[in-house]
Design an enzyme around this catalytic site. Structure first.
Site, PDB file in Angstrom:
ATOM      1  CG  ASP A   1      -0.162  -0.368   2.496  1.00 60.49           C
ATOM      2  OD1 ASP A   1       1.004   0.080   2.656  1.00 60.49           O
ATOM      3  OD2 ASP A   1      -0.722  -1.094   3.326  1.00 60.49           O
TER       4      ASP A   1
ATOM      5  CG  ASP B   1       1.537   4.963   4.217  1.00 55.80           C
ATOM      6  OD1 ASP B   1       0.318   4.910   4.450  1.00 55.80           O
ATOM      7  OD2 ASP B   1       2.328   4.053   4.505  1.00 55.80           O
TER       8      ASP B   1
ATOM      9  CG  ASP C   1       9.743   2.523  12.276  1.00 56.49           C
ATOM     10  OD1 ASP C   1       9.991   3.022  11.169  1.00 56.49           O
ATOM     11  OD2 ASP C   1       8.924   1.593  12.439  1.00 56.49           O
TER      12      ASP C   1
HETATM   13  P1  ATP Z   1       4.520  -2.626   5.611  1.00 56.88           P
HETATM   14  O1  ATP Z   1       3.519  -1.714   4.972  1.00 56.88           O
HETATM   15  O2  ATP Z   1       5.385  -3.379   4.679  1.00 56.88           O
HETATM   16  O3  ATP Z   1       3.902  -3.490   6.630  1.00 56.88           O
HETATM   17  P2  ATP Z   1       5.549  -0.165   6.658  1.00 56.88           P
HETATM   18  O4  ATP Z   1       6.908   0.221   7.136  1.00 56.88           O
HETATM   19  O5  ATP Z   1       5.018   0.549   5.468  1.00 56.88           O
HETATM   20  O6  ATP Z   1       5.568  -1.731   6.428  1.00 56.88           O
HETATM   21  P3  ATP Z   1       3.274   0.868   8.001  1.00 56.88           P
HETATM   22  O7  ATP Z   1       2.611   0.412   9.244  1.00 56.88           O
HETATM   23  O8  ATP Z   1       2.529   0.890   6.730  1.00 56.88           O
HETATM   24  O9  ATP Z   1       4.571  -0.029   7.862  1.00 56.88           O
HETATM   25  O10 ATP Z   1       3.861   2.318   8.317  1.00 56.88           O
HETATM   26  C1  ATP Z   1       4.187   3.269   7.337  1.00 56.88           C
HETATM   27  C2  ATP Z   1       5.358   4.140   7.790  1.00 56.88           C
HETATM   28  O11 ATP Z   1       5.031   4.815   8.998  1.00 56.88           O
HETATM   29  C3  ATP Z   1       6.625   3.359   8.130  1.00 56.88           C
HETATM   30  O12 ATP Z   1       7.396   3.095   6.996  1.00 56.88           O
HETATM   31  C4  ATP Z   1       7.308   4.300   9.103  1.00 56.88           C
HETATM   32  O13 ATP Z   1       7.946   5.358   8.424  1.00 56.88           O
HETATM   33  C5  ATP Z   1       6.147   4.890   9.879  1.00 56.88           C
HETATM   34  N1  ATP Z   1       5.853   4.089  11.079  1.00 56.88           N
HETATM   35  C6  ATP Z   1       4.985   3.064  11.194  1.00 56.88           C
HETATM   36  N2  ATP Z   1       4.939   2.583  12.440  1.00 56.88           N
HETATM   37  C7  ATP Z   1       5.798   3.326  13.154  1.00 56.88           C
HETATM   38  C8  ATP Z   1       6.210   3.323  14.514  1.00 56.88           C
HETATM   39  N3  ATP Z   1       5.722   2.441  15.370  1.00 56.88           N
HETATM   40  N4  ATP Z   1       7.113   4.251  14.898  1.00 56.88           N
HETATM   41  C9  ATP Z   1       7.613   5.159  14.012  1.00 56.88           C
HETATM   42  N5  ATP Z   1       7.279   5.191  12.739  1.00 56.88           N
HETATM   43  C10 ATP Z   1       6.386   4.310  12.288  1.00 56.88           C
HETATM   44 MG    MG Z   2       2.988   0.400   4.600  1.00 47.45          MG
END
Ligand code: ATP
Ligand code: MG
Length: 446
Positions: A71, A73, A147
């Site tokens: 997805d 963002d 993170d």
């Molecule tokens: P995936 O979508 O593959 O599961 P992701 O890294 O995109 O992994 P998401 O939950 O979609 O995870 O989060 C999007 C973005 O938001 C992350 O890439 C990160 O930059 C930020 N993020 C998400 N969770 C946290 C957290 N707990 N602390 C800090 N930043 C976060």
């Molecule tokens: Mg994501």
């Protein structure tokens, strides 16, 4: 000379995480056409309205790593209301963070406004976990709040450049998962980052930076303060990441598997249970990677099956009749889990369907095999039986029999049916069961 010095200073800044590196297309390798049209149009709409807008986070990371993003963002300096005004089909979602969902056809893009850095006013619980943060800030602050360095990359579809504030592209190329800031402090703010570290490193084949890895074992207990619903969401992401087996191995080697899914640790410590769960996870991984449908009901049915078996055995030993004992065991196991996991009613229904079909596979005479084939959940029940056989909990011969029987001709099926087990004491049922009611109970048909 001066240029050399500048370059050195610039590079040092970049590694310290204070400097911005602008990375051109030739170095990060993302082609505009790879980015989802909806994400591109979201950025374009915002930029035309005079705002900054970038694809951010996991999608940029995955594209650079050559993985198709799940997805997208988008991060912007527009406030949620301003975003809302740019897109007709959009709505503000007000959960922990206020974000805007922008819809294009079937695709939804999550748009969030740059977040501000934490300060003394940030609301935290007694363990240092951040409870609320809805302050808007600059892109630099937003990057510092993310993170891991590989997650703090901003891609501009217009210029095709990636803005990298924390050396994330270099870390990604070197296959290292590095925390932005001091890992212990970042885990205290949000313990779920420990789980994310394990999941993302498994998904991307990254090595945890020693500073990211070292504190996990001693800080794992902080996970207890995380609300159950959030933990459940994270566990679902992990189990359906396509890398669940690898994740679980890493969770165990980092001392993180205890207390995540209640009972999972117990199950993993029974030899038969472990084999079964690992087979189920490998099976789920394969399906996720092949883009096939997966169901939480099926996976949770496997995770909890050995709990049901143990509970069922105990009840039979206490002289309860087999089938009612199974139903009571199922209810009890699910009840214990429901308190801690946000298993929905629908998922619980799926789980019970799969479990209650199992004893019916033992009946290979008379009319019951044909009736079982007509069950709407036969396929799920049969897949479950295959796993049970592969793990050694039931005979392979039984599974093979069903594999053949379901596709056999009428004549062959007649041949395959086993002789009746001999005269049985018939229990009179009065009054009769209500006619035509939904699923049959596993006891019927013998
Ligand atoms: P995936 O979508 O593959 O599961 P992701 O890294 O995109 O992994 P998401 O939950 O979609 O995870 O989060 C999007 C973005 O938001 C992350 O890439 C990160 O930059 C930020 N993020 C998400 N969770 C946290 C957290 N707990 N602390 C800090 N930043 C976060
Ligand atoms: Mg994501």
């Amino acid at each position: 000379m001066i240029r050399k010095l500048l370059r050195r200073v610039f590079r040092r800044n970049a590694t310290a995480g204070t400097g911005l590196t602008t990375i051109p297309r030739s170095r990060h390798g993302i082609r505009r056409e790879q980015v989802s049209p909806a994400a591109r149009r979201t950025c374009e709409g915002l930029q035309q309205a005079g705002f900054k807008a970038y694809v951010v986070g996991g999608a940029v990371r995955d594209l650079i790593a050559g993985i198709k993003p799940k997805d997208y963002d988008v991060a912007t300096d527009a406030t949620p209301d301003q975003v809302r005004n740019v897109f007709r089909r959009s709505r503000i979602i007000g959960r922990r963070f206020q974000i805007v969902h922008v819809m294009f056809g079937a695709e939804t893009i999550e748009v969030s406004t740059f977040r501000a850095a934490h300060n003394e006013d940030t609301l935290k619980d007694a363990h240092g976990r951040v409870l609320r943060d809805n302050d808007w800030g600059s892109i630099e602050e937003d990057a510092a709040r993310r993170d891991f360095t590989v997650n703090a990359l901003y891609y501009d579809p217009h210029t095709e450049a990636v803005l990298d504030y924390h050396n994330g592209v270099a870390d990604l190329k070197q296959k290292t998962l590095r925390m932005i800031g001091e890992p212990r402090a970042r885990y205290r703010e949000d313990p779920v980052r420990m789980l994310r570290a394990v999941r993302l490193s498994a998904k991307l084949g990254l090595t945890l930076d020693p500073a990211v890895r070292a504190p996990i074992r001693e800080m794992a207990d902080l996970m207890e303060n995380v609300p159950a619903a959030r933990l459940f969401d994270e566990m679902l992401k992990l189990l359906f990441s396509g890398h669940a087996v690898e994740c679980l191995k890493r969770l165990r080697s980092d001392g993180l598997h205890h207390g995540l899914l209640p009972l999972l640790d117990v199950i993993l410590e029974q030899p038969l249970g472990e084999k079964f769960v690992m087979l189920a996870l490998a099976n789920t991984d394969e399906r996720v990677r092949a883009g096939k449908a997966t169901s939480p009901g099926f996976l949770f049915a496997t995770l909890l099956w050995h709990e049901v078996l143990a509970n069922w055995e105990a009840r039979k030993k206490a002289k309860q009749l087999s089938i009612p004992a199974l139903y009571d065991a199922m209810d009890e196991v699910l009840q214990v889990q429901a308190e801690k996991l946000a298993i929905t009613r629908r998922i619980a229904g799926d789980i019970k369907d799969i479990w209650s079909l199992q004893p019916r596979f033992d009946k290979r005479s008379g009319k019951s095999p044909l009736r079982l084939l007509e069950q709407p959940r036969f396929r799920a029940g049969y897949d479950f039986l295959l796993l049970r056989a592969a793990s050694g909990e039931t005979e392979q011969e039984l599974a093979d029999w069903w594999t053949e029987f379901q596709d056999a001709s009428h004549e062959r099926r007649e041949e395959m049916l086993l002789p009746d087990a001999g005269p049985k004491k018939r229990r009179r049922r009065s009054p009769r069961k209500k006619p035509g009611g939904g699923g049959e109970s596993p006891g019927e048909g013998s």
